[in-house]
Design an enzyme around this catalytic site. Structure first.
Site, short mmCIF file in Angstrom:
data_model
loop_
_atom_site.label_atom_id
_atom_site.label_comp_id
_atom_site.label_asym_id
_atom_site.label_seq_id
_atom_site.Cartn_x
_atom_site.Cartn_y
_atom_site.Cartn_z
N LYS A 128 0.81 -1.22 0.00
CA LYS A 128 0.00 0.00 0.00
C LYS A 128 0.85 1.27 0.00
CE LYS A 128 -0.78 0.44 5.01
NZ LYS A 128 -0.10 1.73 5.19
N THR A 129 1.98 1.25 0.72
CA THR A 129 2.81 2.45 0.76
C THR A 129 3.39 2.75 -0.63
OG1 THR A 129 3.40 1.99 3.07
CG2 THR A 129 4.78 3.54 1.87
N ASP A 158 -3.99 7.54 4.88
CA ASP A 158 -3.45 6.20 5.14
C ASP A 158 -4.08 5.62 6.40
OD1 ASP A 158 -1.86 3.95 4.91
OD2 ASP A 158 -0.13 4.86 5.88
N GLU A 159 -4.15 4.28 6.49
CA GLU A 159 -4.68 3.57 7.66
C GLU A 159 -6.06 4.10 8.05
OE1 GLU A 159 -3.26 0.99 8.57
OE2 GLU A 159 -1.08 1.14 8.47
N GLN A 168 -7.62 -5.21 9.50
CA GLN A 168 -6.53 -4.86 10.42
C GLN A 168 -6.92 -3.73 11.36
OE1 GLN A 168 -2.32 -5.24 8.87
NE2 GLN A 168 -3.37 -5.03 6.90
N ARG A 185 2.14 -11.45 10.03
CA ARG A 185 3.48 -10.90 10.26
C ARG A 185 4.55 -11.89 9.79
NH1 ARG A 185 2.00 -6.55 9.60
NH2 ARG A 185 0.05 -7.64 9.16
#
Length: 742
Positions: free
Chosen positions: A31-32, A217-218, A248, A609
Site C-alpha cells: 500500500k505504501t 493512510d490507515e 486490520q 506478520r
C-alpha cells in the site's frame, strides 16, 4: 517512474485521480508503494503540489512516505505529507484567534497534561484516589474524541450522579486552565480544528480549495473527529482517496471506528473500490491460514490474500502441558532454526497479553537465547512489579530506604517532596532508617491530618507483616500487601486500559510466587541455603537474579518479544504465537463484551506478520494470576484450515474433558485477573482476618506449620504449640486457622 513494478490493481489505483477512491489494501500488499506512486503520478500530470494533502498516523510513516515521494519525483514545495495532529496544528497556527486562542499557543504533551490535571484535582478538592490523574485523563480524552463538551458529558451521564458531577467539574476546570495558559493538548488539536471548519465557512472554503486531492493512510484507524475533519476538507472537490484494511482494525479500544472504512461507499456512493489482495510478504500456506480465520468475521469487506510465492512450510501447531513446557518447546525450536541458518533477530514471539512474556524471559537465559522486549518493558521492569517488589523488600529489610522512597507514595499518601526530604533528614540526623523516621512524632506532626493517618497505617502495616515473616506464607504476605496498601483499589478506581493491564500484571505475580515455591520443593535446596533466611528473602534473591538479565539493544541479534498490537506494520521470517487458548486469545473481555471480531482481526494481523515459518502453541493448563487452570484451545484454532497445519491435533470437542480446579468453572474461558483480585480481597477480609472463634484449648491447623494446640489468646495474637514446630505466637489477622478434631 517505472510502472512495471506495480501490479494491475496497484496501477489502476495510481492512475485513478478524480473522484472518491477506496483502496482496500490487504496485509503486505504494497500500500505504501501504491500511495507514493500515486502522489508522484499526480505531480507528473502537472497537479500543483500545493493542492495535494496526504495524512497518516505516525511521524515514522509520514517521513517514509515523504522520502519515497522525493525519490520518485524530487522535492516539491507546498506538498503536505504529515500526521493528523501536525495537520491540525499547522491549520490552527494560522487561525488560533477564531477558536479563542492567542497566536503562539503552546501544545501540552502527556506530562504537561498530567501536571495540569493534578492541579485541577487539588484546586477543586477532589479525592485523587477516586478521581485520579489517569482516570480523568481517560474520561476527558474520550469526551474530546467524541466532540463532547463538559456540559454534553453531564447531560449524557446525568447531573444526578455524584461521580458525573465531579468529572464535569474537573473537565470544565481543566479546559479553563488550558485556555488560561493559552495551551492545547493533542485532543484539542483535532477538536479545535474541526470546530474551526464547522464555524467558519470562509476558512473551510479556503482549505477545500487548497486541498483538492486528499489521501488518508490507515483509514480503518480513524476516530470520529478525524473522520469529520477529512469529510469537511474533501467535500469541496471530492477527490478523496482512503487506504486501509478493515481486517486490520485492531485499535477500537482507543477510539478507532471501523464503520468509517466500512461505510465509505455510503458517504461517497460514486466511489471506486480497488482491492489489493496480492501479498508480497508471506508464503501461501500462511496467507491461506489467515484467510480461513478472518472469513468468519461478519463486519468486513470480502477479500482474499494470495501470493505468487511458493506454498511454503505448513504451519506448526503444538499443544504443550503447561506454560513452562511451552516456553521450553519454543526455545528448542529456536535453537533448531538457528542451526538451519536463521538468525535470532529474524524470529519474533507475538503474544496477546504482556504477561505471557514472563515465561520466555525466565526460560531463554537457560538456553543462552538472547532476546529483547519491544514496545514495552520487560515483565520485571514494569512499574507495578517494581512497586510490589519494593514493598516486599521493605518488609524483609526495613533499612532499605530506596524501597521506602519508592512506595511511600504508591498509592498517594500525601507525602510530597518536602515531606520526604524531612523524613530523610531526620533519619540521617538520628542515625536510623526512613521507616523509623516516619514513626517519629516530629515528622508526623509536620504532615497534614489526612497524610498523618495514612502514614501511621503504612508504618503499622509494614511492622505487622515484618513481625509475622516466620509465621506466614509468601502468598499471605502478597495478599496482605495487595489489599492493605490500597494499591489495587487505586488502580481499580482509575478505570483505564492502562490500569487494567497493570492489575493483570500484579495479579500474575501470584503465579511467580507459586512457581518459586514449586521450584524450591522440586530442587530441595540444602539447608545451608535456608539457614537464617526467610522464605521472602530467598524469593527476593531469586527475583533479583532473574530480573538482572541484560536487556539487549534493538540492533543486537536477538529474538523479539512483543504484543500483536505492537507488531502491526512489522514482518519477520519466523513468528511464534503462544497462548492460543480461550480466555488468553481470544481474551476474556471479547466473550463478555462482544468484541470477538476485533480479536479475530488481531489474530489475522499476528498470522500475517510471518514470512516463511509460523508456529502456534497452546498449553493444556496454565498458571494465570496465581491460579492453575485447565485450558480450552482457542476457538480461532478450530476455525483454521487443518490441511494447512502440522503437529498436534486440535480437539474438535474443545477439550471439554478439562475443567477448572476451582468450583463453578463453566469450561469456556480461563481465569480472569479480576476473579483473582476479588478472591484475594475476600480471602483477606473474610477469612484471613477472622480468627475470633479460636479459643484456648482448640486444636487448629496452620497452612505452614500443620496442626497444633492453642494455649493462649489475646486481642491481637494466638499462641500455639505445633506438633512439629513447637511454640509459635501468631497475629490473628494474618493467616487462616482451621479448627480440627482431637
Amino acid at each position: 517512474m517505472n510502472y512495471n513494478l506495480l501490479n494491475d490493481n496497484q496501477l489502476k489505483a495510481v492512475k485513478h485521480i478524480e473522484g472518491p477512491l477506496l483502496i482496500l489494501a490487504g496485509a503486505g500488499s504494497g500500500k505504501t508503494s501504491t500511495m507514493t506512486n500515486r502522489i508522484a503520478y499526480m505531480l507528473e500530470l502537472g497537479i500543483n503540489p500545493y493542492n495535494i494533502l496526504a495524512v497518516t498516523f505516525t511521524n515514522k510513516a509520514a517521513n517514509e512516505m515523504k522520502n519515497r515521494v522525493y525519490d520518485l519525483a524530487g522535492e516539491n514545495r507546498g506538498l503536505w505529507i504529515m500526521t493528523f495532529h501536525a495537520l491540525c496544528l499547522r491549520i490552527l497556527r494560522y487561525h488560533s484567534e477564531l477558536v479563542g486562542y492567542k497566536a503562539g499557543f503552546v501544545v501540552y504533551d502527556e506530562n504537561d497534561k498530567k501536571t495540569a490535571l493534578r492541579s485541577v484535582i487539588k484546586n477543586n478538592g477532589l479525592d485523587d484516589k477516586i478521581y485520579s490523574v489517569a482516570y480523568l485523563n481517560k474520561v476527558i480524552s474520550d469526551c474530546k474524541e467524541k466532540g463532547m463538551s463538559p456540559a454534553d458529558y453531564l447531560k449524557e451521564n446525568g447531573d444526578y450522579d455524584i461521580r458525573s458531577k465531579k468529572v464535569y467539574i474537573a473537565y470544565k476546570a481543566y479546559r479553563e486552565l488550558l485556555k488560561k495558559n493559552n495551551a492545547m493538548d493533542f485532543d484539542d488539536l483535532l477538536l479545535n480544528c474541526v470546530k474551526l471548519l464547522e464555524e467558519n465557512d470562509d476558512v473551510l472554503e479556503y482549505y477545500q480549495n487548497r486541498f483538492r486531492y486528499i489521501m488518508v493512510d490507515e483509514y480503518q484507524d480513524t476516530n470520529y473527529l478525524q473522520y469529520k475533519l477529512i469529510k469537511y476538507l474533501a467535500d469541496g472537490y471530492r477527490n478523496l482517496c482512503v487506504v486501509g484494511d478493515d481486517d486490520q482494525c485492531i485499535y477500537e479500544w482507543r477510539g478507532a471506528d471501523i464503520r468509517n472504512i466500512l461505510d465509505f461507499e455510503k458517504d461517497f456512493p460514486d466511489a471506486l473500490t480497488i482491492k489489493l489482495e496480492e501479498n508480497y510478504r508471506s508464503d501461501n500456506n500462511i496467507l491461506d491460514l489467515a484467510n480461513s480465520v478472518i472469513k468468519n468475521n461478519i463486519g468486513r469487506k470480502k477479500k482474499v490474500l494470495w501470493s505468487q510465492k511458493d506454498r511454503g512450510d505448513k504451519i506448526t501447531y503444538a499443544r504443550l502441558d503447561d506454560e513452562k513446557a511451552e516456553a521450553r518447546y519454543i526455545a528448542s525450536e529456536i535453537l533448531n532454526l538457528k542451526e538451519r541458518g536463521y538468525e535470532y533477530k529474524e524470529i519474533a514471539i507475538l503474544y496477546r497479553k504482556n504477561i505471557l512474556s514472563r515465561s520466555f524471559e525466565e526460560c531463554f537465559p537457560h538456553y543462552n537465547i538472547p532476546y529483547r522486549v519491544l514496545a514495552g518493558s520487560r515483565y520485571y521492569d514494569k512499574k507495578e512489579i517494581k512497586d510490589m517488589l519494593s514493598y516486599m523488600r521493605l518488609i524483609e529489610n526495613p533499612d532499605d530506604d530506596f524501597a521506602f522512597e519508592r512506595v511511600i507514595n504508591e498509592p498517594k499518601r500525601g507525602i510530597g517532596k518536602k515531606a520526604l526530604e524531612k523524613i530523610k533528614d531526620w533519619a540521617e540526623a538520628n542515625g536510623t532508617n526512613c521507616l523509623n523516621a516516619l514513626k517519629s512524632q516530629e515528622v508526623l506532626d509536620s504532615l497534614s491530618s489526612k497524610s498523618r493517618g495514612l502514614a501511621i497505617e503504612f508504618t503499622e502495616m509494614i511492622d505487622e507483616i515484618s513481625c509475622q515473616l516466620e509465621n506466614i506464607t509468601l502468598e499471605d504476605i502478597y495478599d496482605n500487601l495487595l489489599v492493605r496498601t490500597g494499591y489495587l483499589s487505586a488502580l481499580e478506581n482509575q478505570n483505564t486500559i492502562e490500569a487494567e493491564t497493570r492489575m493483570e500484571n500484579i495479579m500474575e505475580f501470584k503465579s511467580v510466587i507459586a512457581n518459586f515455591k514449586g521450584s524450591m520443593d522440586e530442587f530441595n535446596p540444602d539447608e545451608d541455603l535456608r539457614k537464617n533466611r526467610t522464605e521472602l528473602g530467598l524469593f527476593l534473591e531469586n527475583i533479583t537474579l532473574t530480573a538482572e538479565i541484560d536487556n539487549h539493544d534493538e540492533k543486537e541479534n536477538a529474538v523479539v518479544l512483543m504484543t500483536m498490537h505492537s507488531a502491526k506494520g512489522l514482518e519477520f521470517p519466523v513468528v511464534f504465537i503462544p497462548g492460543m487458548e480461550n480466555g488468553v486469545f481470544p481474551g476474556n473481555n471479547s466473550f463478555d463484551n462482544d468484541k470477538l471480531e476485533e480479536e479475530r482481526r488481531l489474530c489475522y494481523v499476528g498470522i500475517t506478520r510471518a514470512k516463511k515459518k509460523l508456529y502456534l502453541t497452546s498449553a493444556a493448563e496454565r498458571m494465570l494470576y496465581g491460579r492453575r487452570d485447565y485450558m480450552r484451545e482457542s476457538l480461532f484454532l478450530e476455525e483454521m484450515d487443518k490441511n494447512l497445519m502440522d503437529g498436534d491435533r486440535i480437539d474438535k470437542e474443545g477439550h471439554n474433558k478439562y475443567r477448572r480446579l476451582q468450583d463453578g468453572y463453566s469450561g469456556e474461558v480461563a481465569a480472569k485477573p479480576f476473579d483473582a483480585l476479588k478472591y484475594a480481597k475476600t480471602t483477606i477480609k473474610n477469612k484471613v482476618f477472622n480468627n475470633e472463634d479460636i479459643n484456648m484449648g482448640d486444636r487448629v491447623k496452620h497452612e505452614k506449620f500443620g496442626e497444633g494446640l492453642v494455649i493462649e489468646t489475646d486481642a491481637k495474637t494466638i499462641t500455639i504449640i505445633f506438633d512439629k514446630f513447637g511454640r509459635k505466637k501468631i497475629g490473628k489477622g494474618f493467616v487462616k486457622l482451621e479448627k480440627v478434631g482431637e
